[in-house]
Design an enzyme around this catalytic site. Structure first.
Site, PDB file in Angstrom:
ATOM      1  N   GLU A  59     -58.151  18.612   7.413  1.00  0.00           N
ATOM      2  CA  GLU A  59     -59.595  18.507   7.526  1.00  0.00           C
ATOM      3  C   GLU A  59     -60.307  19.569   6.698  1.00  0.00           C
ATOM      4  O   GLU A  59     -59.884  20.723   6.631  1.00  0.00           O
ATOM      5  CB  GLU A  59     -60.015  18.598   9.001  1.00  0.00           C
ATOM      6  CG  GLU A  59     -59.536  17.392   9.799  1.00  0.00           C
ATOM      7  CD  GLU A  59     -60.033  17.348  11.223  1.00  0.00           C
ATOM      8  OE1 GLU A  59     -60.237  16.216  11.737  1.00  0.00           O
ATOM      9  OE2 GLU A  59     -60.214  18.416  11.835  1.00  0.00           O
TER      10      GLU A  59
ATOM     11  N   CYS B 199     -65.451  24.781   4.036  1.00  0.00           N
ATOM     12  CA  CYS B 199     -64.342  25.378   4.779  1.00  0.00           C
ATOM     13  C   CYS B 199     -63.068  24.598   4.446  1.00  0.00           C
ATOM     14  O   CYS B 199     -62.970  23.402   4.735  1.00  0.00           O
ATOM     15  CB  CYS B 199     -64.637  25.338   6.277  1.00  0.00           C
ATOM     16  SG  CYS B 199     -63.368  26.099   7.298  1.00  0.00           S
TER      17      CYS B 199
ATOM     18  N   CYS C   1     -50.686  24.801  11.703  1.00  0.00           N
ATOM     19  CA  CYS C   1     -50.669  26.255  11.518  1.00  0.00           C
ATOM     20  C   CYS C   1     -49.357  26.804  12.034  1.00  0.00           C
ATOM     21  O   CYS C   1     -48.875  26.416  13.108  1.00  0.00           O
ATOM     22  CB  CYS C   1     -51.841  26.910  12.249  1.00  0.00           C
ATOM     23  SG  CYS C   1     -51.979  28.685  11.895  1.00  0.00           S
TER      24      CYS C   1
ATOM     25  N   CYS D  57     -52.274  30.950  17.823  1.00  0.00           N
ATOM     26  CA  CYS D  57     -53.384  31.532  18.579  1.00  0.00           C
ATOM     27  C   CYS D  57     -53.763  30.561  19.692  1.00  0.00           C
ATOM     28  O   CYS D  57     -53.994  29.370  19.450  1.00  0.00           O
ATOM     29  CB  CYS D  57     -54.570  31.801  17.660  1.00  0.00           C
ATOM     30  SG  CYS D  57     -54.200  32.989  16.346  1.00  0.00           S
TER      31      CYS D  57
ATOM     32  N   CYS E 297     -57.018  28.085  19.779  1.00  0.00           N
ATOM     33  CA  CYS E 297     -57.323  27.315  18.577  1.00  0.00           C
ATOM     34  C   CYS E 297     -56.668  25.939  18.637  1.00  0.00           C
ATOM     35  O   CYS E 297     -55.450  25.812  18.842  1.00  0.00           O
ATOM     36  CB  CYS E 297     -56.822  28.074  17.342  1.00  0.00           C
ATOM     37  SG  CYS E 297     -57.101  27.203  15.787  1.00  0.00           S
TER      38      CYS E 297
ATOM     39  N   GLY F 180     -54.711  26.267   9.322  1.00  0.00           N
ATOM     40  CA  GLY F 180     -53.655  27.103   8.775  1.00  0.00           C
ATOM     41  C   GLY F 180     -54.040  28.559   8.579  1.00  0.00           C
ATOM     42  O   GLY F 180     -55.210  28.937   8.629  1.00  0.00           O
ATOM     43  N   GLU F 181     -53.036  29.379   8.362  1.00  0.00           N
ATOM     44  CA  GLU F 181     -53.180  30.795   8.020  1.00  0.00           C
ATOM     45  C   GLU F 181     -52.995  30.921   6.516  1.00  0.00           C
ATOM     46  O   GLU F 181     -51.897  30.753   5.990  1.00  0.00           O
ATOM     47  CB  GLU F 181     -52.123  31.627   8.766  1.00  0.00           C
ATOM     48  CG  GLU F 181     -51.860  33.015   8.221  1.00  0.00           C
ATOM     49  CD  GLU F 181     -53.074  33.926   8.177  1.00  0.00           C
ATOM     50  OE1 GLU F 181     -53.404  34.414   7.070  1.00  0.00           O
ATOM     51  OE2 GLU F 181     -53.695  34.149   9.238  1.00  0.00           O
TER      52      GLU F 181
ATOM     53  N   SER G  46     -59.731  34.211   5.144  1.00  0.00           N
ATOM     54  CA  SER G  46     -59.627  34.656   6.530  1.00  0.00           C
ATOM     55  C   SER G  46     -58.158  34.772   6.903  1.00  0.00           C
ATOM     56  O   SER G  46     -57.351  33.907   6.561  1.00  0.00           O
ATOM     57  CB  SER G  46     -60.329  33.667   7.458  1.00  0.00           C
ATOM     58  OG  SER G  46     -60.153  34.034   8.810  1.00  0.00           O
TER      59      SER G  46
ATOM     60  N   SER H  72     -59.551  37.576  11.642  1.00  0.00           N
ATOM     61  CA  SER H  72     -59.686  36.971  12.965  1.00  0.00           C
ATOM     62  C   SER H  72     -59.222  37.988  13.996  1.00  0.00           C
ATOM     63  O   SER H  72     -58.035  38.068  14.316  1.00  0.00           O
ATOM     64  CB  SER H  72     -58.854  35.689  13.039  1.00  0.00           C
ATOM     65  OG  SER H  72     -59.329  34.735  12.120  1.00  0.00           O
ATOM     66  N   LEU H  73     -60.147  38.765  14.507  1.00  0.00           N
ATOM     67  CA  LEU H  73     -59.806  39.892  15.382  1.00  0.00           C
ATOM     68  C   LEU H  73     -59.643  39.450  16.831  1.00  0.00           C
ATOM     69  O   LEU H  73     -58.578  39.574  17.416  1.00  0.00           O
ATOM     70  CB  LEU H  73     -60.895  40.959  15.249  1.00  0.00           C
ATOM     71  CG  LEU H  73     -60.589  42.321  15.872  1.00  0.00           C
ATOM     72  CD1 LEU H  73     -59.366  42.952  15.246  1.00  0.00           C
ATOM     73  CD2 LEU H  73     -61.813  43.239  15.731  1.00  0.00           C
ATOM     74  N   HIS H  74     -60.726  39.018  17.454  1.00  0.00           N
ATOM     75  CA  HIS H  74     -60.719  38.335  18.750  1.00  0.00           C
ATOM     76  C   HIS H  74     -60.319  39.190  19.948  1.00  0.00           C
ATOM     77  O   HIS H  74     -60.246  38.678  21.063  1.00  0.00           O
ATOM     78  CB  HIS H  74     -59.821  37.094  18.723  1.00  0.00           C
ATOM     79  CG  HIS H  74     -60.121  36.160  17.608  1.00  0.00           C
ATOM     80  ND1 HIS H  74     -61.389  35.724  17.316  1.00  0.00           N
ATOM     81  CD2 HIS H  74     -59.301  35.582  16.674  1.00  0.00           C
ATOM     82  CE1 HIS H  74     -61.356  34.916  16.271  1.00  0.00           C
ATOM     83  NE2 HIS H  74     -60.116  34.821  15.850  1.00  0.00           N
TER      84      HIS H  74
ATOM     85  N   ASN I 286     -65.473  27.105  21.047  1.00  0.00           N
ATOM     86  CA  ASN I 286     -65.725  25.665  20.946  1.00  0.00           C
ATOM     87  C   ASN I 286     -64.635  24.912  21.696  1.00  0.00           C
ATOM     88  O   ASN I 286     -63.476  24.936  21.292  1.00  0.00           O
ATOM     89  CB  ASN I 286     -65.770  25.250  19.477  1.00  0.00           C
ATOM     90  CG  ASN I 286     -66.973  25.844  18.768  1.00  0.00           C
ATOM     91  OD1 ASN I 286     -68.108  25.672  19.193  1.00  0.00           O
ATOM     92  ND2 ASN I 286     -66.723  26.582  17.694  1.00  0.00           N
TER      93      ASN I 286
ATOM     94  N   CYS J 172     -65.741  25.809  14.511  1.00  0.00           N
ATOM     95  CA  CYS J 172     -64.660  26.778  14.406  1.00  0.00           C
ATOM     96  C   CYS J 172     -63.668  26.604  15.553  1.00  0.00           C
ATOM     97  O   CYS J 172     -64.043  26.548  16.712  1.00  0.00           O
ATOM     98  CB  CYS J 172     -65.246  28.186  14.427  1.00  0.00           C
ATOM     99  SG  CYS J 172     -64.014  29.478  14.278  1.00  0.00           S
TER     100      CYS J 172
END
Length: 369
Positions: free
Chosen positions: A91, A104, A111, A115, A118, A164-165, A196, A218-220, A295, A338
């Site tokens: 996507e 994006c 991925c 995480c 996600c 993905g990373e 990212s 991507s800290l979170h 989300n 996101c």
């Protein structure tokens, strides 16, 4: 099998043409036709000699991913599902704003990381995308969106924040980035292209040397205990190591700050104490914070932080002098926001089945709930 020229940046394309006995300017011509002219075949490249077009038709191709589905949100966000073969689709999302248009882009089918909050991570992993499949998303979106009334491209910014990373697919991502930045390609500024990462430290150091574009992390989480739970990569590269890598990256970055992405999860990482911990964590790292209301997706096990809590969290960061924004949720009605991208993944990791079993056993898909 014909060679897909979409896989080549300008140095590689120039070498390819040299092996064909052609001069370097031919590579520049073809690159402009593909990426600026949106050419899908060599017969459209009218300033090439007929003999060269015939030669290219025999040995090469412009292999663009095929469109599987397209959706448009009520807020103008657009999402495309592109076919990358063997039952897989990725996507790509376009977000229109008053002063810019941001695309994006995905870098993997699924991925490789996991995480927990996600949707892409829950889909598992199939494979890395090729450079052609990465840059093909930008090619496709440019074709679909056209130009503005001023004859300017609609897409002004690119963020590698899709499925993905990106740094787990390092070589192909860097090749695609070089095409984005090349004046014979898309001519984007390094400041307008963002990679990212969840914190792949060795690859961050490589990117600093090879292709320093804007960096988002991507800290979170504000401490290792919480981040170990929701971003498992933290167990390999904990926060102290990650912060040091961010500071090293800034030595050559086109922007003088790192953007920290922080998804707001109710009762998990959104307490005011967490905000105060963040202030201390980043005190030596020039940065901006992007707070992202979670989300939802089916069986996630998480809830979005309440608006009042997000604002109180933001205020603590802002009072400490940290530039902090709350991301406006865009495209959630078409699952384009996101953390919602899921695509179509033929999962080789059996992760989808694992999460489904967790949900069936516990009535929730949140770990340790």
């Amino acid at each position: 099998m014909k060679t897909n020229l979409l896989n080549y940046n300008l140095p590689a394309l120039t070498e390819h043409f040299a092996q064909m006995g052609e001069k370097p300017f031919r590579a520049r011509q073809v690159m402009r036709w593909i990426h600026q002219g949106g050419a899908e075949n060599f017969d459209q490249m009218t300033d090439l000699a007929k003999s060269l077009r015939a030669k290219l038709n025999g040995c090469a191709a412009v292999g663009i991913p095929a469109l599987m589905a397209a959706q448009e949100s009520k807020d103008g966000t657009r999402k495309w599902l592109l076919d990358v073969g063997t039952g897989n689709g990725v996507e790509t999302v376009f977000i229109p704003e008053a002063e810019r248009g941001t695309l994006c882009i995905s870098s993997q089918v699924g991925c490789a990381l996991e995480c927990t909050f996600c949707s892409t991570g829950r889909q598992g992993f199939n494979r890395n995308l090729s450079a052609a499949e990465i840059i093909g998303q930008l090619w496709w979106a440019n074709k679909a969106l056209g130009v503005t009334p001023k004859n300017e491209r609609v897409i002004s910014n690119v963020v590698m924040m899709g499925m993905g990373e990106p740094l787990a697919n390092y070589d192909n991502v860097v090749t695609a980035l070089s095409i984005m930045l090349d004046d014979h390609g898309y001519g984007l500024s390094r400041r307008r292209v963002t990679v990212s990462t969840s914190g792949m430290v060795p690859q961050m150091d490589r990117l600093k040397e090879d292709m320093p574009v804007a960096l988002a992390v991507s800290l979170h989480a504000s401490n290792d205990a919480v981040r170990d739970e929701i971003v498992p990569l933290n167990k390999k590269y904990p926060l102290k190591t990650l912060m040091a890598a961010c500071n090293r990256y800034l030595e050559k970055a086109p922007r003088d700050f790192v953007t920290f992405e922080y998804v707001m999860l109710d009762g998990v990482n959104d307490r005011l104490q967490h905000a105060r911990e963040l202030v201390d964590l980043v005190k030596d790292t020039p940065c901006k914070f992007n707070l992202i209301p979670f989300n939802p997706f089916p069986n996630s096990g998480y809830q979005r932080s309440k608006r009042e809590q997000i604002h109180a969290f933001r205020d603590i960061l802002a009072e400490a002098g940290l530039v902090t924004t709350v991301r406006k949720t865009r495209g959630d009605d078409i699952d384009a926001a996101c953390g919602q991208l899921a695509g179509q993944v033929q999962d080789k990791t059996k992760r989808q089945a694992k999460w489904q079993q967790i949900y069936q056993d516990n009535g929730t898909a949140r770990p340790n709930a």
